[in-house]
Design an enzyme around this catalytic site. Structure first.
Site, short mmCIF file in Angstrom:
data_model
loop_
_atom_site.label_atom_id
_atom_site.label_comp_id
_atom_site.label_asym_id
_atom_site.label_seq_id
_atom_site.Cartn_x
_atom_site.Cartn_y
_atom_site.Cartn_z
N ALA A 180 0.83 -1.22 -0.14
CA ALA A 180 -0.01 -0.02 0.12
C ALA A 180 0.72 1.29 -0.01
O ALA A 180 2.01 1.15 0.47
CB ALA A 180 -0.87 -0.05 1.28
N GLY B 252 0.65 5.64 0.47
CA GLY B 252 -0.30 7.03 0.75
C GLY B 252 0.86 8.11 0.34
O GLY B 252 1.82 7.89 -0.32
N GLY B 253 0.31 9.22 0.81
CA GLY B 253 1.13 10.66 0.34
C GLY B 253 2.34 10.81 1.13
O GLY B 253 3.44 11.35 0.63
N LYS C 232 7.95 -0.19 6.19
CA LYS C 232 7.31 1.20 5.90
C LYS C 232 8.25 2.28 5.32
O LYS C 232 9.35 2.47 6.45
CB LYS C 232 6.33 1.73 7.00
CG LYS C 232 5.93 3.18 6.71
CD LYS C 232 4.77 3.66 7.69
CE LYS C 232 3.80 2.57 7.82
NZ LYS C 232 2.73 3.15 8.87
N ASP D 141 -5.67 7.99 15.23
CA ASP D 141 -6.52 7.47 13.89
C ASP D 141 -6.88 6.08 13.98
O ASP D 141 -6.46 5.04 13.15
CB ASP D 141 -5.18 7.60 12.77
CG ASP D 141 -5.85 7.55 11.41
OD1 ASP D 141 -6.97 7.75 11.37
OD2 ASP D 141 -5.11 7.27 10.57
#
Length: 711
Positions: A24, A26-27, A46, A144
């Site tokens: 995955a 993301g920005g 990550k 989150d």
């Protein structure tokens, strides 16, 4: 696919961590499936986006947060194994190495099954809240919490495991200055009201988000939905989260109430942190008798699969990797889904995966940033937000309902010659329509709503009158308060300033004043008195040093309380319960020189238990009479053992043997347990003319008595 993600596949970070497949992106970061070549362990890697990796201040803060997150040693938290920076001519790569969970997310499970049954929802929330409790104890706030960050993987022996990912990430972004007081950061479908309005993120905010997750697990949908992030955020600030039972059946009222309390807009009314929320969940499970069930691991879907990488691309990457490995479906533990990304920069990549067919999107799900000024402008402009529906809404898009007509008079029809009556009729109809439209618009826009007035610090009767004057139904609840006088309103629920429907109930919490020590009856059971004290808001206690004797109150029963009944105390102060020790012990009576039977009878009458001890010789006490007691005469016996040992004299009184024959004298002495020694004058037997000891003397048993006899 962006070349940035593919370009890392096959790379070896710091000569240890092999990047195998993109999971995955993301920005802010991308997540890869990888291998720790040193330990031969599958991991999740990550890698920070280069735009952030070049910012030294950000990297420093990110590393500090990674170390903080790694301190959370908990089985339901995705473990952080390592952190580092891979330096190369093409730029530094800042990365985290984390636990890899093989399975899916709570989002996958909800998409696969819709609304979950109560036992399954509780089985998921308990480990989630346990993880949050561990983070809160460590001083970390998740910020989150959402279904995408709740990971469900295969456990040992065919079971499953639930873990929470992405601890510390959002806090690192916030610390780095990528957000400010003017920016809202997070996933709007799960943001707490205070995060939206002020940016304040604390443990109560995590509780709110967890409450939204529980609502979604029970109903299959989030409470606030919409394609516009601002409209969803606006709902969090201005609307109360409904009870799950409004959308799903078979939900116990106790669970309804817990979800509503966990999602209160006022964070003071929520459980204070993850541990408090978990404690309430555990109590609720016992109350409703929900069985413990295993958590099902969601089946992989298209949205779960690793982004495919062509063999040609792999051959041109910086390393070698098995093609089948790159295309294999894997669920990565810390998927940000998508990662935090600023809204405005054109170069930002935000990956949004479409939900499987048959499910409507619940609104912006990715972690994102938006301007708080947009929310301010959205207040009057937000006229429509798609309503909450059941867990399986239609896949077809729904058109927004028409806006209510403006209150402007309709244009009258053109006048015709000779139609004066028609003109008047149409004018009357127009006025009537205008009145109906205006009244309807007023009613549905504001007329049926009332704002809860401020009645705090008012007398109860005045507050009730004020609520009724506002077309509200006052309900009374009382509680103790240290500073607010009895009969005065403390607060209302809903709180003042909130909008409610006309005729709704508003609970007034009225002060009973400071707690008072209750009146208690002598001889009451201690548990009964403890309950009375607790009902007053005070803390019962016992102190053996204050217990006392009482001739009228049974041992172990209540004699009194301290302080005295009627005394005002602060809430939670200590009230000592004084217990009876039974009748006060009487001193041991003087039973000396009394016969054994007389002494036993007198001691028994006073509550003692007499026993006979070993007899002793006393030259002053006649045989068979009491010499002393143990304990001694005049003392008191504390405690339950009331035994008194009675010591009786065994002295023998020497008889008068004068004028008896020698044989008679010897027989008399032997009967008394004494020995005879005969001293004869002139030989032979005769009569006693003297003895030693003398007659009536007291001697010990078996003593020798000398007698003199003459023929």
């Amino acid at each position: 696919m962006d070349e940035r993600g593919v370009g890392l596949i096959g790379a070896l970070l710091e000569q240890r961590y092999r990047v195998d497949a993109l999971l995955a992106r993301g920005g802010m970061s991308s997540v890869y499936r990888g291998l720790d070549t040193r330990l031969d362990r599958r991991v999740a890697i990550k890698v920070m986006d280069a735009r952030f990796a070049d910012d030294r201040a950000f990297v420093d803060r990110f590393e500090r947060e990674a170390r903080s997150a790694a301190k959370i040693h908990h089985p339901n938290v995705v473990a952080v194994h390592d952190q580092g920076v891979d330096k190369s001519p093409n730029g530094d790569l800042v990365y985290l190495v984390m636990e890899l969970v093989d399975g899916g997310t709570l989002r996958d499970l909800i998409n696969e099954r819709g609304a979950l049954d109560v036992p399954t929802a509780l089985a998921i929330m308990e480990p989630v809240l346990s993880a949050l409790a561990a983070a809160h104890r460590a001083g970390l706030v998740h910020r989150d919490v959402k279904p995408e960050n709740v990971l469900i993987g295969h456990g040992g022996e065919g079971g499953s495991t639930v873990k929470v990912g992405d601890f510390g990430l959002v806090r690192a972004i916030h610390s780095a200055g990528t957000t400010s007081a003017s920016v809202i950061l997070g996933t709007v479908a799960y943001l707490s009201p205070e995060q939206v309005t002020t940016g304040n993120a604390n443990s109560a905010g995590d509780v709110y988000s967890a409450g939204i997750v529980l609502f979604e697990a029970l109903t299959g949908t989030a409470p606030y939905t919409g394609d516009n992030a601002i409209s969803v955020a606006y709902r969090h600030v201005n609307d109360d989260v409904p009870a799950p039972s409004t959308l799903a059946g078979n939900i116990p009222p106790e669970l309804d109430d817990l979800v509503v309390r966990a999602t209160r807009r006022d964070m003071e009314q929520r459980p204070v942190d993850g541990a408090a929320f978990l404690s309430e969940i555990e109590k609720l499970r016992m109350v409703i008798g929900a069985p413990r069930v295993p958590v099902p691991v969601p089946a992989p879907t298209i949205a779960d699969r690793t982004m495919p990488v062509s063999p040609e691309t792999i051959r041109h990457s910086s390393g070698v990797i098995d093609t089948s490995e790159a295309e294999r479906t894997v669920r990565n533990a810390p998927v940000v889904s998508p990662a935090v990304a600023p809204v405005a920069p054109a170069g930002a990549t935000i990956v949004r995966q479409a939900p499987p067919g048959g499910f409507r999107p619940i609104g912006p799900q990715g972690t994102r940033a938006m301007l708080r000024t947009d929310l301010d402008r959205a207040g009057p402009a937000t006229e429509y937000v798609p309503p909450v529906s059941g867990p399986f809404p239609s896949q077809q898009p729904q058109a927004a309902p028409p806006r209510p007509p403006r209150n402007r008079p309709p244009q009258p029809p053109p006048a015709r010659k000779g139609r004066g009556g028609s003109i008047a009729l149409w004018s009357a109809v127009a006025v009537l329509v205008l009145a109906l439209v205006g009244t309807s618009t007023w009613w549905f826009a504001s007329g049926r709503y009332r704002t809860v007035p401020d009645v705090a610090a008012m007398a109860r009767d005045d507050a009730e009158r004020k609520l009724r004057d506002n077309d509200l139904d006052p309900q009374i609840k009382t509680e103790r308060h240290n500073t607010i006088a009895a009969g005065t309103v403390i607060r209302t629920d809903p709180a003042q300033g909130q909008e409610v429907l006309r005729g709704d109930s508003v609970t007034m919490v009225v002060s009973l004043g400071k707690p008072k020590v209750p009146e208690v009856r002598e001889g009451a059971d201690p548990t009964e008195v403890e309950d009375l004290i607790r009902k007053q808001g005070l803390q019962p206690d016992r102190d053996d040093g204050q217990n006392r004797y009482d001739d009228d109150v049974e041992k172990g029963k209540v004699v009194s309380v301290s302080p005295q009944p009627g005394t005002e105390l602060n809430i939670g102060e200590r009230v000592v319960i004084v217990l009876s020790k039974g009748p006060e012990p009487k001193p041991i009576p003087d039973v000396r020189n009394k016969t054994r039977d007389e002494a036993f009878q007198e001691l028994t009458a006073l509550g003692y238990t007499p026993v006979e001890g070993t007899a002793e010789f006393s030259a002053d006490v006649e045989g068979g009479r009491v010499i002393r007691t143990d304990p001694e005469i005049g003392s008191k016996i504390e405690g339950d053992d009331k035994t008194v040992t009675v010591i009786v004299s065994n002295a023998v009184t020497v008889p008068d043997l004068g004028n008896q024959s020698a044989d008679q004298a010897v027989a008399t002495l032997q009967q008394l347990g004494l020995q005879a020694e005969i001293q004869a004058f002139g030989g032979g037997s005769g009569r006693v003319i003297g003895q030693s000891p003398t007659a009536n003397s007291k001697v010990a048993p078996n003593s020798k008595v000398v007698i003199w006899v003459i023929p």
